[in-house]
Design an enzyme around this catalytic site. Structure first.
Site, PDB file in Angstrom:
ATOM      1  N   GLU A  83       0.815  -1.224   0.000  1.00 25.96           N
ATOM      2  CA  GLU A  83       0.000   0.000   0.000  1.00 25.96           C
ATOM      3  C   GLU A  83       0.845   1.268   0.000  1.00 25.96           C
ATOM      4  OE1 GLU A  83      -3.731   2.106   2.406  1.00 25.96           O
ATOM      5  OE2 GLU A  83      -3.048   0.108   2.992  1.00 25.96           O
ATOM      6  N   LYS A  98      -8.830  -0.853   1.050  1.00 20.03           N
ATOM      7  CA  LYS A  98      -9.866  -1.358   1.955  1.00 20.03           C
ATOM      8  C   LYS A  98     -10.543  -2.527   1.263  1.00 20.03           C
ATOM      9  CE  LYS A  98      -9.799   0.449   5.856  1.00 20.03           C
ATOM     10  NZ  LYS A  98      -8.938  -0.506   6.529  1.00 20.03           N
TER      11      LYS A  98
END
Length: 457
Positions: free
Chosen positions: A260, A276
């Protein structure tokens, strides 16, 4: 301006860093996954300035100073600002991290927990030399910071040192001796039922209107005979990720395999890419496709990501030109060795006069690993979690003198100190969360790291 040159020889950055990995305060930002985000890998050697935040106190090269950590770095970047006329990510600057705990003070959140691992909350090191790998074009670049020495002499000395180290490494390669599988111990600060109870508390806060979403994590401690650089090499091979790294800070080491990006700044454009939503990889191509499709169309995961996108847009608007913040990618599924992730991208134009450190402070910690609203979510996190997060869900990356930067979210990461590995795993909680699914998600996220820490048979 810093001096740089393309090296006439090519070795993968991981092979080059293996020549330096045992030296204190050497670092390696490894983009080992070859995708649109994984290209340049950066090695930092020969440190000349070490800036630390230790419990709110500023230390410069080990000496306590007046002022704040963030202000010192922001001013230093401005004073030494220079252009980067190349396509390389940086020519000179610093590599380091901000721990999640660093974000407590500016958000006016106190913690009820003692530290599990005593490391600085913030640490950046400015390096004389960077060795940069362009993986796509199979090229190596060498850089030398301008303020220190004659650049040509410095690059020549680096080139000679590199050749000698690579020669000796090739001549002395031998297989590592590892203990048999099973020589490790595992501890978690949550039992499964306790984790369920904590999730229910978070859901109650959501139902009562305190928050919309929160990231709930648990901490794992692993005792293993496998040394941290060996763990890193296993992850580099078996679980490549675009925002990986190995940072040797002497009495503690950081092993990172993060997928990420938290924040990138280049040419005045800021970008953040929250994740997410997670699914494990399938055992067959058909199962893989089904799990990818399930994630893409999951209403729970999409709403979760949408809430974080809104939070990140608000944070970017604090430091970006009015009207410049936009979502360029809303729902995209990315594949990694053990999991799929649902990802979005938000960009904005940084206001004139702002530094990369100003941007970092405005955004930190990342909304994808706190929740929304951020401050209240952080208060609830400290209430329901059993330990301090430490480095976990902080950020690792670089700050360049041309006012660019690139930082990850510290997930799939372990801190090694005093013979123990410390790592966190977690996930976003909404009122739709299913207890068993959320716990299983943490197990999947820990899988690659724990496998790398287990010794071979």
């Amino acid at each position: 301006m810093a001096n740089y040159k393309e090296w006439t020889r090519y070795y993968p950055a991981v092979d080059i860093y293996s020549c330096y990995s045992e030296e204190e305060d050497t670092v390696f930002l490894d983009s080992s996954l070859e995708n649109r985000y994984g290209n340049y890998s950066i090695i930092g050697i020969h440190p000349y300035l070490k800036v630390e935040d230790r419990n709110g106190e500023l230390f410069v090269n080990g000496v306590v100073q007046e002022g704040s950590f963030a202000d010192y770095i922001s001013k230093y970047l401005k004073v030494h600002g220079e252009e980067n006329p190349t396509t390389l990510p940086l020519l000179s600057g610093a590599i380091g991290y901000l721990a999640y705990d660093f974000g407590l003070r500016p958000n006016e959140v106190s913690s009820r927990h003692l530290k599990d691992v005593d490391i600085p909350e913030g640490l950046f090191i400015f390096y004389e030399h960077f060795i940069i790998e362009d993986q796509r074009n199979r090229k190596i670049y060498l850089t030398a910071a301008h303020p220190l020495y004659n650049g040509e002499d410095s690059l020549g000395a680096l080139e000679k040192d590199l050749e000698e180290r690579l020669y000796h490494r090739a001549a002395n390669l031998s297989p590592a001796k590892l203990k048999k599988s099973g020589d490790f111990k595992l501890y978690s600060d949550f039992e499964k039922e306790q984790y369920y109870e904590a999730i229910n508390k978070v859901i109650n806060y959501i139902v009562e209107g305190d928050i919309y979403i929160a990231n709930m994590t648990r901490q794992i401690i692993m005792e293993s005979p496998v040394q941290p650089y060996e763990v890193f090499l296993r992850l580099h091979k078996n679980n490549p990720a675009p925002f990986s790294g190995y940072l040797n800070f002497g009495d503690f080491k950081i092993v990172c395999s993060s997928p990420e990006r938290f924040l990138k700044l280049g040419d005045g454009i800021a970008e953040t890419r929250p994740i997410k939503g997670t699914r494990k990889r399938g055992e067959t191509p058909e199962e893989d496709d089904a799990l990818r499709t399930e994630l893409l169309h999951s209403s729970k995961d999409r709403s979760e990501l949408l809430m974080i996108v809104d939070l990140e847009r608000n944070d970017l608007n604090k430091v970006c030109e009015p009207g410049s913040v936009e979502v360029t990618q809303l729902f995209d599924v990315e594949a990694y060795a053990t999991v799929f992730h649902l990802v979005s991208t938000i960009v904005g134009k940084l206001k004139e006069g702002m530094t990369s450190m100003d941007l970092l402070m405005a955004m930190f910690p990342g909304g994808s690993i706190t929740g929304a609203p951020k401050r209240r979510a952080m208060e609830i996190i400290d209430e329901v979690e059993h330990s301090r997060r430490g480095l976990y869900t902080g950020s690792i990356g670089y700050l360049s003198f041309d006012n660019s930067c690139d930082f990850n979210i510290v997930i799939r990461t372990a801190v090694y100190k005093d013979g123990m590995y410390h790592l966190g795993v977690g996930g976003g909680i909404t009122c739709e969360s299913e207890l068993e699914f959320e716990f299983e998600e943490t197990e999947q996220k820990a899988k690659a790291l724990l496998e790398a820490m287990k010794s071979l048979k």
